[in-house]
Design an enzyme around this catalytic site. Structure first.
Site, short mmCIF file in Angstrom:
data_model
loop_
_atom_site.label_atom_id
_atom_site.label_comp_id
_atom_site.label_asym_id
_atom_site.label_seq_id
_atom_site.Cartn_x
_atom_site.Cartn_y
_atom_site.Cartn_z
CE LYS A 13 64.98 -98.24 31.75
NZ LYS A 13 63.40 -98.79 31.87
NE ARG A 88 66.18 -102.24 36.73
CZ ARG A 88 66.42 -102.28 35.64
NH1 ARG A 88 67.44 -101.50 34.98
NH2 ARG A 88 65.43 -102.82 34.73
NE ARG A 123 60.78 -104.66 25.95
CZ ARG A 123 61.19 -104.00 26.97
NH1 ARG A 123 61.82 -102.85 27.11
NH2 ARG A 123 60.95 -104.28 28.27
NE ARG A 156 63.87 -107.79 27.94
CZ ARG A 156 64.12 -106.63 28.49
NH1 ARG A 156 64.15 -105.44 27.86
NH2 ARG A 156 63.94 -106.55 29.67
NE ARG A 167 61.10 -106.38 33.39
CZ ARG A 167 60.94 -106.48 32.22
NH1 ARG A 167 60.23 -107.03 31.63
NH2 ARG A 167 61.61 -105.24 31.47
P1 ADP Z 1 63.74 -102.80 31.25
O1 ADP Z 1 64.35 -101.68 30.38
O2 ADP Z 1 62.44 -103.38 30.66
O3 ADP Z 1 63.47 -102.07 32.61
P2 ADP Z 1 66.32 -103.81 31.50
O4 ADP Z 1 66.73 -104.51 30.17
O5 ADP Z 1 66.88 -102.63 32.10
O6 ADP Z 1 64.68 -104.00 31.51
O7 ADP Z 1 66.58 -104.96 32.73
C1 ADP Z 1 66.22 -106.36 32.56
C2 ADP Z 1 66.67 -107.20 33.79
O8 ADP Z 1 68.19 -107.23 34.09
C3 ADP Z 1 66.13 -106.37 35.00
O9 ADP Z 1 64.78 -107.11 35.33
C4 ADP Z 1 67.33 -106.96 36.16
O10 ADP Z 1 67.02 -108.35 36.38
C5 ADP Z 1 68.50 -106.85 35.42
N1 ADP Z 1 69.15 -105.65 35.46
C6 ADP Z 1 69.22 -104.62 34.65
N2 ADP Z 1 69.83 -103.41 35.25
C7 ADP Z 1 70.03 -103.80 36.65
C8 ADP Z 1 70.55 -102.99 37.82
N3 ADP Z 1 71.30 -101.96 37.60
N4 ADP Z 1 70.26 -103.59 38.89
C9 ADP Z 1 69.87 -104.95 38.95
N5 ADP Z 1 69.39 -105.47 37.93
C10 ADP Z 1 69.39 -105.01 37.10
P1 ADP Z 2 62.38 -99.53 28.39
O1 ADP Z 2 64.04 -99.65 27.78
O2 ADP Z 2 62.23 -98.47 29.29
O3 ADP Z 2 62.06 -100.71 29.26
P2 ADP Z 2 61.73 -99.72 25.73
O4 ADP Z 2 62.26 -98.34 24.98
O5 ADP Z 2 62.14 -101.10 25.16
O6 ADP Z 2 61.47 -99.40 27.02
O7 ADP Z 2 60.16 -99.62 25.12
C1 ADP Z 2 59.29 -100.58 25.31
C2 ADP Z 2 58.27 -100.91 24.25
O8 ADP Z 2 57.35 -99.80 24.12
C3 ADP Z 2 58.96 -101.25 22.90
O9 ADP Z 2 58.24 -102.12 22.31
C4 ADP Z 2 59.07 -99.90 22.30
O10 ADP Z 2 59.03 -99.90 20.91
C5 ADP Z 2 57.84 -99.28 22.89
N1 ADP Z 2 57.74 -97.82 22.94
C6 ADP Z 2 58.59 -97.01 23.48
N2 ADP Z 2 58.46 -95.73 23.66
C7 ADP Z 2 57.15 -95.54 22.95
C8 ADP Z 2 56.07 -94.46 23.03
N3 ADP Z 2 56.49 -93.12 23.33
N4 ADP Z 2 54.93 -94.63 22.37
C9 ADP Z 2 54.64 -96.13 21.97
N5 ADP Z 2 55.45 -97.01 22.19
C10 ADP Z 2 56.68 -97.12 22.75
#
Ligand code: ADP
Ligand code: ADP
Ligand code: ZN
Length: 209
Positions: A13, A88, A123, A156, A167
């Site tokens: 994302k 979410r 990541r 992270r 998660r």
């Molecule tokens: P990822 O992109 O890896 O899914 P995020 O950066 O979006 O993770 O979220 C990290 C953490 O922040 C989540 O595990 C949760 O604890 C919190 N969080 C983020 N967005 C929300 C939301 N919309 N509702 C509840 N918790 C959230």
């Molecule tokens: P999210 O926000 O959904 O948690 P991220 O964009 O942070 O996901 O991506 C998670 C990890 O995977 C990061 O280290 C990123 O560089 C890598 N990544 C993202 N998209 C791809 C892809 N299409 N193929 C391989 N690695 C990817």
């Protein structure tokens, strides 16, 4: 254009968000980034959110909704926004609707569970500018150093394997029902996120153009 990015942790994302906001000239709103910033700065919101984030649990709906409502009122959101990581839960989606926060299109990035774990645990993020890397798929030129700003690149704390697994489970139970929710509204597009990031990007652009 008002877009929601849906997808499990590690789906890509954040990675895709960068290209989307650039192409459509809209604001990127990542609730995860906002929470991490508050944790780092030690604000009251950060203190409340930290315990949930460390465990891989969701921050309570009320906190998140108030935060997003506030953010969307700001001037830069007038011409559109990309919500990354919100809503979410069904409760959050319903609250959005009630509060008049519009959604034109939902992009659902689908990635298999095995791939997700490898993506999230590999990541790495820049401590200073937040740029995202991956140890195998998008390594920094110099190990541990951000290509963009030269600051330290770290993992992270919630990207450790056990927390990632939690998660993903939370995503499946709390967030995946939103796919059906938006399916009924008819504004969701499913994108296979297993491919290379560039290929995924093209598919998202094709859906949004
Ligand atoms: P990822 O992109 O890896 O899914 P995020 O950066 O979006 O993770 O979220 C990290 C953490 O922040 C989540 O595990 C949760 O604890 C919190 N969080 C983020 N967005 C929300 C939301 N919309 N509702 C509840 N918790 C959230
Ligand atoms: P999210 O926000 O959904 O948690 P991220 O964009 O942070 O996901 O991506 C998670 C990890 O995977 C990061 O280290 C990123 O560089 C890598 N990544 C993202 N998209 C791809 C892809 N299409 N193929 C391989 N690695 C990817
Ligand atoms: Zn940096």
């Amino acid at each position: 254009m008002k877009v929601v990015l849906l997808g499990p942790p590690g789906a890509g994302k954040g990675t895709q968000a960068t290209g989307i906001v650039e192409r459509y000239n809209i604001v990127h709103i990542s609730t995860g980034d906002i929470f991490r910033k508050n944790v780092k700065e030690g604000t009251p919101l950060g203190k409340q959110a930290k315990a949930y984030m460390d465990k891989g649990e969701l921050v309570p709906d009320e906190l998140v909704i108030a935060l997003v409502q506030d953010r969307l009122k700001q001037d830069d959101c007038k011409d559109g926004y990309l919500l990354d990581g919100f809503p979410r839960t069904t409760f959050q989606a319903e609250a959005m609707e009630k509060l008049g926060m519009a959604v034109d299109k939902v992009i659902d990035i689908q990635v298999g569970k095995d791939v997700l774990v490898g993506r999230a645990t590999g990541r790495r993020v820049c401590k200073k500018c937040g740029e995202t890397y991956h140890v195998s798929f998008r390594p920094t030129k110099v190990e541990g150093v951000c290509d963009k700003c030269g600051a330290e690149v770290i993992q992270r704390s919630d990207d450790e394997e056990a927390t990632v697994a939690r998660r993903i489970d939370v995503y499946l139970s709390e967030t995946a029902p939103l796919v059906d929710y938006y399916e009924k509204k008819g504004n969701i597009v499913h994108i296979n996120g297993d491919d290379d990031a560039k290929v995924v990007q093209e598919k998202i652009f094709a859906a949004l153009d």
